[in-house]
Enzyme design. Structure first.
Site, short mmCIF file in Angstrom:
data_model
loop_
_atom_site.label_atom_id
_atom_site.label_comp_id
_atom_site.label_asym_id
_atom_site.label_seq_id
_atom_site.Cartn_x
_atom_site.Cartn_y
_atom_site.Cartn_z
N GLU A 246 -6.32 -10.57 -1.34
CA GLU A 246 -7.10 -10.33 -0.11
C GLU A 246 -8.59 -10.26 -0.46
OE1 GLU A 246 -5.59 -7.05 2.22
OE2 GLU A 246 -3.50 -7.58 1.81
N GLU B 1 0.80 -1.24 0.00
CA GLU B 1 0.00 0.00 0.00
C GLU B 1 0.83 1.29 0.00
OE1 GLU B 1 -2.81 -0.54 3.23
OE2 GLU B 1 -3.47 -2.47 2.44
#
Ligand code: G3I
Length: 382
Positions: free
Chosen positions: A267, A162
């Site tokens: 995810e 991220e």
């Protein structure tokens, strides 16, 4: 060839096919009497789940049986993050991380280390750092120590997690501010040195979206241009069951794979609850206050929503099947609905239903549709 030998050869061939199909079907059925995700998709990609600490320590009887039957890849949901594995400057805590490595070995599963460099879940001693030298020392020591300990023991690492904003620019984090724009390249360089036998990935949410995707592609190209190894990209896949961006996902598979790297969905969960305001994706720092209107399915999910989710999961896996030569792993972020992080984000204490197994570990309608995307396609081809 005589007609008789031709018939005999044909008969033997049919017998072989029948035997191998019987074997395949036997493997594909779990103790619950349901098909196995990992066996079903074995020819195409690995099927993973994120595990919490209790599941890794095999304290949950249901997960203990279900996880090895259904999944052949595991990711620690939290226990390899810096705040757990490196709680103090000179102290590492490898106990739980060693347990997931042992668990993976015992059940012949690949383990994806998650994650070396992330701005969240940092230990307090890092959050309090005031100068670039300390951040740099931490950065080098952390990557080198953790990645080298698990080299060849974990299959892969989410080296950086991220690092991007929604518009594709670099996210302002403690690493960017103290180490500069090249910190992602440096993280991969250090990981490559410390873990030559481990695959190295960049992982992020919403990178299927055009602007953020362009940022991720630029970042990956920058790593490659520096002569540093990057083996794959993880598109997280925290989407809403009522709004899965299929066209963007398809375009992302094409564009990321054109960079010569593996594409993974790392995810996946399809939440069903309403989102407050601007919240999309998975920024854990975006939170909102509880209010009953935002928790509409506390006593059960209505059929209409079950159907929506089932259709979305089916469409998603059809897409994954279409690009199976480019996708190496699909991992769900959790095992069952009751344990999903989405019960507590962006609002704490809600009842969400994002996964393929319900709170009792029973397969949901979406589970069967996902299986069918493979088995029905096989029947058609036959
Ligand atoms: O560590 C404390 C523990 O001491 C305490 O007993 C417990 C009580 O609530 O809280 C524990 O911390 C929680 C931690 O998970 C471990 O369970 C935090 O409150 C909680 O916020 C934290 O949430 C995790 C989140 O990352 C935090 O950033 C989620 O479980 C985890 O699923 C989530 O995972 C991230 C991926 O790593 C990256 N991509 C997005 C994804 C979803 O946010």
């Amino acid at each position: 060839m005589s007609r008789l030998s031709f018939i005999l050869i044909l008969f033997n061939g049919l017998l072989l096919v029948a035997c191998s199909n019987t074997k395949k079907n036997a493997n594909a059925t779990s103790t619950q009497g349901i098909p196995s995700l990992k066996e079903t998709f074995k020819p195409d990609f690995a099927i993973g789940a994120a595990l919490n600490a209790d599941q890794i320590l095999q304290k949950e009887p249901n997960a203990k049986v279900l996880v090895p039957e259904q999944f052949d890849a595991i990711t620690p949901e939290n226990i390899m993050k810096a705040e757990v594995i490196h709680p103090e400057w000179n102290r590492y805590n490898f106990e739980l991380a060693d347990s997931i490595v042992a668990y993976g070995k015992e059940h012949h599963m690949i383990v994806n280390g998650h994650t070396l460099i992330w701005h969240n879940q940092l230990p307090a001693f890092v959050r309090g750092m005031k100068n670039a030298d300390s951040v740099h020392q931490y950065f080098v020591n952390h990557i080198t120590t953790v990645a080298s300990r698990y080299d060849g023991k974990v299959y892969s690492w989410d080296v950086v997690n991220e690092a991007l904003n929604e518009d594709g620019t670099m996210r302002k984090t403690i690493f960017l501010e103290n180490l500069g724009d090249d910190y992602v390249v440096e993280a991969f360089r250090l990981a490559q040195r410390a873990a030559p036998h481990t695959k190295l990935y960049y992982n992020d949410y919403n990178i299927e979206q055009p602007k953020k995707r362009a940022g991720a592609i630029a970042l990956i190209k920058k790593i490659q241009a520096a002569g540093v190894r990057i083996d794959g990209v993880g598109i997280q896949g925290h989407w809403r069951a009522y709004n899965v961006p299929l066209a963007d996902i398809e375009e992302s598979i094409k564009e990321f794979s054109a960079l010569g790297i593996e594409v993974m969905f790392t995810e996946v969960d399809l939440g069903v609850l309403p989102s407050p305001g601007e919240v999309t994706g998975a920024d854990v720092n975006q939170t909102a206050e509880y209010n009953a209107k935002m928790n509409p399915y506390e006593s059960g999910l209505p059929d209409s929503m079950v159907q929506k989710q089932t259709i979305s999961y089916e469409a998603l896996f059809r897409l994954f099947e279409k690009y199976k030569d480019k996708i190496s792993r699909v991992t769900f972020w959790g095992v069952n609905d009751g344990q999903s992080w989405l019960n507590n984000w962006p609002i704490r204490g809600r009842t969400n239903y994002p996964l393929l197994f319900d709170r009792q570990f029973k397969p949901k309608p979406a589970f069967y549709k996902v299986i069918e995307t493979k088995t029905k396609a096989e029947q058609k081809a036959f």
